[in-house]
Scaffold this active site. Sequence first.
Site, mmCIF file in Angstrom:
data_model
loop_
_atom_site.group_PDB
_atom_site.id
_atom_site.type_symbol
_atom_site.label_atom_id
_atom_site.label_comp_id
_atom_site.label_asym_id
_atom_site.label_seq_id
_atom_site.Cartn_x
_atom_site.Cartn_y
_atom_site.Cartn_z
ATOM 1 N N ASN A 120 34.706 -54.745 8.177
ATOM 2 C CA ASN A 120 35.490 -53.823 9.003
ATOM 3 C C ASN A 120 35.121 -52.381 8.652
ATOM 4 O O ASN A 120 35.338 -51.943 7.521
ATOM 5 C CB ASN A 120 36.981 -54.075 8.748
ATOM 6 C CG ASN A 120 37.896 -53.132 9.493
ATOM 7 O OD1 ASN A 120 37.470 -52.327 10.302
ATOM 8 N ND2 ASN A 120 39.178 -53.240 9.194
ATOM 9 N N GLU A 155 54.183 -51.108 3.972
ATOM 10 C CA GLU A 155 54.615 -51.712 5.231
ATOM 11 C C GLU A 155 55.770 -52.689 5.048
ATOM 12 O O GLU A 155 56.220 -53.307 6.010
ATOM 13 C CB GLU A 155 53.431 -52.404 5.905
ATOM 14 C CG GLU A 155 52.352 -51.420 6.318
ATOM 15 C CD GLU A 155 51.248 -52.046 7.141
ATOM 16 O OE1 GLU A 155 51.401 -53.196 7.600
ATOM 17 O OE2 GLU A 155 50.228 -51.369 7.353
#
Length: 169
Positions: A120, A155
């Site tokens: 990525n 998160e």
Amino acid sequence: MTLCYSYIDSPVGRLLVAGDASALHFLSFPTGHKSFGPQPGWSPSDAPFAEVRRQIDAYFAGRLQSFSLPLHLSGSAFQVSVWRYLAGIPFGETRSYGQIAATLGRPRASRAVGAANGSNPLPIILPCHRVLGATGALTGFGGGLATKAYLLRHEGVLPAEDQSLPGLA
């Protein structure tokens, strides 16, 4: 291709961002086995990254859960499909490599999903930190497992007992 680059300070260290006038191409962590610096021919410039900086700052301040930036994705069709899938994993949720493979119609391709995840070019923006092993284990991460754990704590996926990262500014 001539790219510009800049650095953005964050709780996980100084992030390198690179792109051109139309899209963001790369984000690199300051540490980890996938970190890298500016490449030959890249030019330093803060101007193209004002919106990237604003969104990254908002993410770490808890005001942004999904990025909306023009991205340049260069990879195989399978890699790009995995990276696009990553963008759709909601803030505060996780997926396993196997779940992603099954969703993409290749249920036996969890290792290939892992390889694409590891390639990525835009971590955080395309949230590969939200991908865990089948047992929920924190598996490899280009910015290091401590950074992955920090992002998941940020998160709310992991307990927030320790938000610090030793050695990171």
